[in-house]
Design a protein around this motif. Sequence first.
Motif, PDB file in Angstrom:
ATOM      1  N   SER A 161      26.112  36.432  11.724  1.00  0.00           N
ATOM      2  CA  SER A 161      27.147  35.427  11.512  1.00  0.00           C
ATOM      3  C   SER A 161      27.671  35.554  10.095  1.00  0.00           C
ATOM      4  N   SER A 166      29.444  30.408   4.538  1.00  0.00           N
ATOM      5  CA  SER A 166      28.221  29.600   4.470  1.00  0.00           C
ATOM      6  C   SER A 166      27.345  29.760   5.702  1.00  0.00           C
ATOM      7  N   SER A 167      27.895  30.338   6.784  1.00  0.00           N
ATOM      8  CA  SER A 167      27.113  30.534   8.008  1.00  0.00           C
ATOM      9  C   SER A 167      26.405  31.879   8.027  1.00  0.00           C
ATOM     10  N   ASP A 224      36.067  26.928   3.636  1.00  0.00           N
ATOM     11  CA  ASP A 224      34.811  26.918   4.381  1.00  0.00           C
ATOM     12  C   ASP A 224      34.469  25.451   4.617  1.00  0.00           C
ATOM     13  N   ALA A 226      32.128  23.943   6.127  1.00  0.00           N
ATOM     14  CA  ALA A 226      30.731  23.527   5.984  1.00  0.00           C
ATOM     15  C   ALA A 226      30.343  23.315   4.528  1.00  0.00           C
TER      16      ALA A 226
END
Length: 466
Positions: A161, A166-167, A224, A226
């Motif tokens: 991912s 951030s993933s 992003d 997240a």
Amino acid sequence: MGVRRWLDAAVIIVVLQAFLCHSAKSQSFIGVNYGTIADNLPPPASTANLLKSTSIGKVRLYEPQPDLVAALAGSNISILLGVPNADVPNLASSPAAASAWAAANIPTTVPVSAISVGNELLNSGDPSLAPQLLPAMQNLLAALPAGSTTKAMHSMAVLSSSDPPSSGAFHEDLAASLVPVLDFLKQNGAPFMINPYPYFAYRSDTRPETLAFCLFQPNPGRVDAASGLTYTNMFDAQLDAIRAALDAKGYPGVDIVIAETGWPYKGDADEAGATADNAKAYNGNLVAHLKSQVGTPRTPGKSVDTYLFALYDEDLKGGPESERSFGLYKTDLTANYDIGLAAAPGTATPATVTPITVVQVPPRDSCLPILSLQLWIDDAHGVDVADQYCPLVLVLQNTPQPSRTPTGFCVTAAGVPGTTQGQQVPQTSSCYIPAGAGSRRVDADAAVRRLVWLGVLLCLLTLVRK
């Protein structure tokens, strides 16, 4: 090669930090890759002089290159020395084998910043190599002087991912091979080395805004959701995705180094974005970004060592045209485009990398209707051509000159590919035409013909006036 929106697949390499006879900590954090899948590379001494004339402080070699290393002796340029994949099983077999390799291949005349073990091991198609990676690292580290530390170079393809950054997470099916290597890096204070290529990400999404995002040009940015961080370029996004994956796995203290990144200046008709303007924009803006030391949104103010790909084109590579078009410099030592790598005044090691051009002007009364204009190699003007590629001379006269070989490197017979290299070139040496020089010869011949006809026309006008 599979391409994701944020990340491009790259290389998995393990690097052993080797502080040998010199401190290898370069003041420059910009390096370059020196690939050798080519049959027209300049002599090692010429390449060394070129490097000394730039601000490049590090060179990555994919395998031992003793001639180039010898030519770099006395410079402040450090070496990232590669262990070829074919040597990995031998190094993994025993500490004695690793010690023998180290004794035979690790130079003592130049700073060695690291030793990379293998190239694209996880993508090599040979499943037997992956489990031999860590033993090879361990054996080679044991062969180095006490106090040496280790690095590792890894592929962005190890991420399952990456969008948004951030993933970032590693593929679970690689855990058996990857986690022991990460533990090894953590224990030895070594960084994780990656190969981000925004060019390949752009090829999968050729919208204008994606190109601007990849080239560090003005764009709306990508948020992003997240993390709440905004990214204005693909390079930072790729870097932070790896950072997120390392942090999530429990390795926040493992630093990151960019082992390869670049942009091709030409490609096939279906290779979007492979142009000289884009290559100059990407590499030039990347260098400026690195020099600013602004860092990434996730790690602001933190500089990252980066090796540009590549010093020269590699004309023997297969695949599309772009694979042979990543060179920052042509093999005649001139730049494909300027990205601000020239050394600051007073900082470069004295080096002669520019060919000397001598023009022999004929006496005013020697203009005759029938002229011979030849392009040939000068060895009669007291010019020391050792460690240079051949200077050219234009001779305008009415008598033929001895036949000579144009447009090549001045070498002795021992310097021709396929024989022993490294001998100094006397002034009386002839030259050979390296593969790929034919097109340059055609251009030169056309220019000569035009100049001949101009001379004939001027002479006819002179005769008519008389």
